[in-house]
Design a protein around this motif. Structure first.
Motif, short mmCIF file in Angstrom:
data_model
loop_
_atom_site.label_atom_id
_atom_site.label_comp_id
_atom_site.label_asym_id
_atom_site.label_seq_id
_atom_site.Cartn_x
_atom_site.Cartn_y
_atom_site.Cartn_z
N ALA A 34 -7.80 -4.00 3.60
CA ALA A 34 -6.47 -3.81 4.16
C ALA A 34 -5.99 -2.37 3.98
O ALA A 34 -5.40 -1.77 4.88
CB ALA A 34 -5.49 -4.78 3.52
N TRP A 35 -6.24 -1.80 2.80
CA TRP A 35 -5.86 -0.41 2.54
C TRP A 35 -6.52 0.53 3.57
O TRP A 35 -5.88 1.43 4.12
CB TRP A 35 -6.27 -0.01 1.13
CG TRP A 35 -6.13 1.46 0.82
CD1 TRP A 35 -7.05 2.44 1.12
CD2 TRP A 35 -5.02 2.12 0.21
NE1 TRP A 35 -6.58 3.67 0.71
CE2 TRP A 35 -5.34 3.50 0.16
CE3 TRP A 35 -3.81 1.68 -0.31
CZ2 TRP A 35 -4.47 4.44 -0.40
CZ3 TRP A 35 -2.95 2.61 -0.86
CH2 TRP A 35 -3.28 3.97 -0.90
N ALA A 67 0.82 -1.21 0.00
CA ALA A 67 0.00 0.00 0.00
C ALA A 67 0.85 1.26 0.00
O ALA A 67 0.52 2.25 -0.66
CB ALA A 67 -0.93 -0.01 1.21
N ALA A 68 1.98 1.24 0.72
CA ALA A 68 2.84 2.41 0.78
C ALA A 68 3.39 2.77 -0.60
O ALA A 68 3.54 3.95 -0.93
CB ALA A 68 3.98 2.17 1.77
N ARG A 79 -7.32 0.25 6.53
CA ARG A 79 -6.83 0.21 7.92
C ARG A 79 -5.82 1.32 8.20
O ARG A 79 -5.72 1.81 9.32
CB ARG A 79 -6.18 -1.14 8.21
CG ARG A 79 -7.14 -2.32 8.22
CD ARG A 79 -6.36 -3.62 8.33
NE ARG A 79 -7.24 -4.79 8.25
CZ ARG A 79 -6.81 -6.03 8.14
NH1 ARG A 79 -5.50 -6.28 8.09
NH2 ARG A 79 -7.66 -7.04 8.06
N GLU A 80 -5.06 1.71 7.19
CA GLU A 80 -3.97 2.66 7.41
C GLU A 80 -3.97 3.84 6.45
O GLU A 80 -3.18 4.77 6.64
CB GLU A 80 -2.62 1.94 7.31
CG GLU A 80 -2.43 0.84 8.35
CD GLU A 80 -1.07 0.18 8.22
OE1 GLU A 80 -0.29 0.57 7.33
OE2 GLU A 80 -0.79 -0.74 9.03
N HIS A 81 -4.83 3.81 5.44
CA HIS A 81 -4.82 4.86 4.43
C HIS A 81 -6.22 5.40 4.19
O HIS A 81 -7.21 4.69 4.39
CB HIS A 81 -4.22 4.32 3.12
CG HIS A 81 -2.80 3.87 3.24
ND1 HIS A 81 -1.73 4.72 3.14
CD2 HIS A 81 -2.28 2.63 3.49
CE1 HIS A 81 -0.61 4.04 3.30
NE2 HIS A 81 -0.92 2.77 3.51
N THR A 116 -3.71 -10.20 7.21
CA THR A 116 -3.26 -9.03 6.45
C THR A 116 -4.04 -8.86 5.16
O THR A 116 -4.06 -7.78 4.58
CB THR A 116 -1.77 -9.15 6.10
OG1 THR A 116 -1.59 -10.22 5.15
CG2 THR A 116 -0.93 -9.40 7.34
#
Length: 266
Positions: free
Chosen positions: A120-121, A8-9, A123-125, A196
């Motif tokens: 999943a994306w 994702a990063a 969760r942090e973005h 994940t």
């Protein structure tokens, strides 16, 4: 490993330099949200209405070159784009888009699968509900110089080839009910981490694969029923650097329709 499967990063850092494609249904894209900048190309739009075996053809579920070119062009995508695809099913539907694009000549080095999926994306973005419109483009389909696509007779030859490994990527019960003679079983989900939602670590992947005799030194031929699930396994093996991969688009549907023999049991 390659940059075929990307974290994702990697996607977040490149932003507008990428053509990001969400292959979920339109209601999910619009109602739940999507990656910023992503266009929506639902999975069913790049699948043929009927399996090629139903009409005696070996095209599997490929949509046809003209239809795919129109679909990509309408989404504002060209062969020059760095294309990233994602879904919300561990990447299996997104992988199908990437394989279809490769089979129609999109350069392999410009195709990427988001490691993990939409859940999943998120969760942090950040996610977006803003509509995304890319200007229509001309998508050129060209015959690739080196295609992994193989037909019925090549599969029959592989059954007799001691250097080939035929891989059935379906569920265990499906494999037991009937599979191509000599095929080894590898459910595509075995390569995915449920927590994940992305791929398992490289060491785990290689241990699973080599435990089934699927090594980089072998000629690997993949199939399922309608060529969706093998797309994910194909992407993973290419990502791991497997040099000799074959993609049986007709899959078991065509094999059975042709009256070819099956083995049963585990």
């Amino acid at each position: 490993m390659s940059q075929l499967v990307v974290p994702a990063a990697w996607v977040a850092d490149r932003g507008d330099a990428l053509a990001i494609v969400d292959v979920r249904d339109a209601w999910e894209y619009e109602g739940i949200g999507h990656l910023p900048g992503a266009v929506n190309v639902p999975f069913e739009r790049f699948r043929a209405d009927e399996h090629g075996a139903d009409g005696g053809a070996g095209d599997g579920m490929l949509p046809g070159a003209a239809a795919f070119a129109e679909l990509m062009g309408d989404a504002g995508i060209t062969r020059e784009d760095e294309l990233v695809a994602y879904d919300d099913h561990h990447g299996v539907f997104a992988a199908r888009l990437l394989v279809t694009a490769e089979l129609y000549g999109h350069p392999r080095e410009r195709l990427h699968l988001l490691d993990g999926d939409f859940s999943a994306w998120g969760r942090e973005h950040p996610v977006s509900t803003d509509p995304v419109d890319r200007d229509p483009a001309t998508y050129e389909v060209v015959e690739p110089a080196d295609s992994p696509l193989v037909g019925l007779e090549a599969v029959a030859a592989a059954v007799e080839d001691p250097d080939a490994v035929i891989v059935d990527t379906r569920e265990d019960r499906e494999y037991a009910d009937g599979h191509i003679p000599g095929a080894v079983w590898l459910d595509w989900r075995e390569l995915v981490d449920d927590e994940t939602r992305g791929l398992k670590p490289e060491a785990s992947l290689r241990e699973i694969l080599e435990g089934r005799g699927i090594t980089p030194e072998t000629d690997v031929l993949l199939y399922c029923n309608t060529a969706r699930r093998i797309s994910h396994t194909y992407v993973v093996l290419r990502h791991l650097g497997y040099p000799s991969l074959s993609f049986y688009e007709g899959s078991l549907t065509e094999w059975k329709a042709a009256g070819r023999p099956l083995e049963t049991g585990r």
